[in-house]
Design an enzyme around this catalytic site. Structure first.
Site, PDB file in Angstrom:
ATOM      1  N   HIS A 230       0.833  -1.221   0.000  1.00 51.51           N
ATOM      2  CA  HIS A 230       0.000   0.000   0.000  1.00 51.51           C
ATOM      3  C   HIS A 230       0.864   1.265   0.000  1.00 51.51           C
ATOM      4  CE1 HIS A 230      -3.281  -2.741   1.374  1.00 51.51           C
ATOM      5  NE2 HIS A 230      -2.290  -3.274   2.072  1.00 51.51           N
TER       6      HIS A 230
ATOM      7  N   LYS B 204      16.815  21.570 -12.084  1.00 52.13           N
ATOM      8  CA  LYS B 204      16.075  20.342 -12.349  1.00 52.13           C
ATOM      9  C   LYS B 204      16.905  19.265 -13.015  1.00 52.13           C
ATOM     10  CE  LYS B 204      12.349  19.451 -11.619  1.00 52.13           C
ATOM     11  NZ  LYS B 204      11.089  19.870 -12.305  1.00 52.13           N
TER      12      LYS B 204
ATOM     13  N   GLU C  19       9.663   8.305 -17.384  1.00 50.07           N
ATOM     14  CA  GLU C  19       8.333   8.909 -17.555  1.00 50.07           C
ATOM     15  C   GLU C  19       7.783   8.633 -18.945  1.00 50.07           C
ATOM     16  OE1 GLU C  19       7.933  12.948 -15.065  1.00 50.07           O
ATOM     17  OE2 GLU C  19       9.709  12.887 -16.331  1.00 50.07           O
TER      18      GLU C  19
END
Ligand code: ARG
Length: 449
Positions: free
Chosen positions: A154, A281, A288
């Site tokens: 979970h 960044k 992705e």
């Protein structure tokens, strides 16, 4: 005039021509089309349907067409598909004799043959790519697998594990994908050539011989099935969809783990990108994109399975749409497997969170009591109570004293404190398939084989 133009007075409307041609996609399998024609013409010569010299001239002509395509010849849309393009070009090279190539053959069995040849080769490429990514994961496990991390259920911390245990779970899913590739390949590896339109042919062809010439393991037994079946494509694309789901789950974790919040790994420069506005960044675009592309492949499966549903026997032009789905799914999957291999090959493992005293160790307290003979349900309840006590006191499990433990249950001894060491907890789980390092090493041997 089109090769099929005999019964027509007018040619097709320009819009119809553009609508019906499939050359863009077909150009990805022109080599297979020529290979199929070479096998066919060789057989025609061997069984005496054409003379040996005619067969030789046609083969030579086909090698010229091959050279034209290699040199960048792009057939115009009026040629409709790769089969007519090759035959038309062959006519330019050898004249009317080119018309004998299509004896005992139809574009229906021709296209089915081309696609099977194409798919069989790509399955082998996919298998190689999968082997590489499994190897890359195993290498990463050998190098960095002994990093303590929480194992989740979970997405909540469950029990401590070696990172290697987690990574191998992914490797096994990809190993099953290899089994699926091998399984699909068996059914792809059958020759439809010689089925002609769907009824076979009156000519004394030798289907086993063309199958042999193209390296097929068998022949598709029923001519109608040979031109109409697309279940091998559906299987291949299903398999791709499953692989993409596996890659997408891996990708999601690579994205999470490289975030500041997790900070477990750093993807290599070669597989990361920057931001055009935020100079700090370092974005995990590779995983992705893989995660995103999984949607495309699942979509291709949907397209293929829907387009074949309810089609009457045998060939229908609907089937021309099969290749956009198949080719895209195979290309995408192969590319994604390779990109994920690159990510594993180049990433750095920075380490997991400090698990000393973490509640992920609570099962140790319950297991300790169970070993002392306390029924596990009771032990579970006692350990749960200790977590509640820690939360109330604002401490971790490491803050509990032996007296605290003994107050909760008299079966606790000093040994229980040592049980809370995260590494000891991991190494204790040496049941088959458990996270203990011996079990990881055992699986590495199996996966490498
Ligand atoms: N371009 C067609 C396809 O891709 C080849 C088969 C054409 N057959 C036919 N009966 N029109 O499916």
């Amino acid at each position: 005039m089109a090769l099929w133009g005999g019964r027509f007075e007018g040619g097709p409307n320009a819009e119809m021509q553009a609508f019906s041609e499939s050359l863009d996609t077909d150009m990805l399998m022109w080599r297979e089309d020529i290979a199929g024609s070479v096998a066919h013409v060789t057989m025609l010569g061997e069984v005496g349907l054409i003379t040996a010299e005619e067969a030789e001239t046609i083969r030579l002509g086909l090698s010229k067409v091959e050279a034209d395509l290699d040199a960048g010849w792009v057939p115009g849309p009026e040629l409709e598909d790769i089969h007519m393009a090759v035959e038309t070009k062959l006519g330019e090279h050898i004249g009317a004799l080119a018309g004998k190539l299509h004896t005992a053959r139809s574009r229906n069995d021709q296209v089915a043959t081309d696609v099977r040849l194409w798919l069989r080769a790509r399955l082998d490429v996919l298998d190689e790519a999968l082997t590489r990514v499994i190897g890359a994961i195993c290498d990463r496990v050998e190098a960095d697998g002994k990093t303590l991390v929480p194992g989740f259920t979970h997405l909540q911390r469950g029990q401590p594990i070696w990172l290697g245990h987690h990574l191998l779970a992914h490797a096994w899913s990809l190993a099953r994908d290899r089994e699926r590739v091998a399984d699909v390949r068996k059914r792809v590896d059958r020759s439809p050539l010689g089925a002609a339109a769907m009824a076979g042919t009156p000519h004394p062809i030798d289907r086993a011989r063309t199958a042999e010439l193209m390296g097929f393991g068998a022949v598709v037994e029923n001519a109608m099935d040979a031109v109409a079946a697309r279940d091998h494509l559906i299987e291949a694309v299903s398999m791709c969809a499953i692989t993409m789901v596996h890659l997408s789950r891996i990708s999601e974790e690579l994205v999470m783990w490289s975030s500041r919040e997790f900070d477990w790994i750093r993807l290599g420069d070669a597989w990361s990108t920057g931001s055009s506005i935020m100079p700090q960044k370092r974005n995990p675009d590779a995983p992705e994109l893989v995660r995103g592309k999984s949607g495309r492949v699942v979509g291709a499966l949907n397209a293929l399975i829907t387009m074949t549903k309810g089609l009457p026997m045998a060939y229908n032009r609907d089937l021309q749409e099969d290749r956009t789905a198949l080719f895209d799914a195979m290309h995408t999957t192969i590319a994604c497997v390779s990109v994920i291999a690159g990510c594993f090959e180049s990433m750095t493992v920075k380490g997991g969170p400090d698990l000393k005293g973490d509640f992920a160790l609570t099962t140790e307290l319950a297991d300790f009591l169970a070993i002392k003979g306390v029924p596990f349900r009771e032990a579970h309840h006692v350990a749960g109570g200790l977590v509640k006590q820690c939360e109330d006191r604002g401490i971790s499990l490491a803050g509990l004293s032996l007296d605290d433990l003994r107050a909760a249950h008299p079966a606790f001894t000093a040994e229980a404190i040592a049980w809370l060491d995260p590494q000891a907890a991991v190494e204790r789980r040496c049941s088959r398939g458990g996270t203990a390092w011996v079990e990881i090493e055992r699986q590495l041997v199996l996966l490498r084989a």
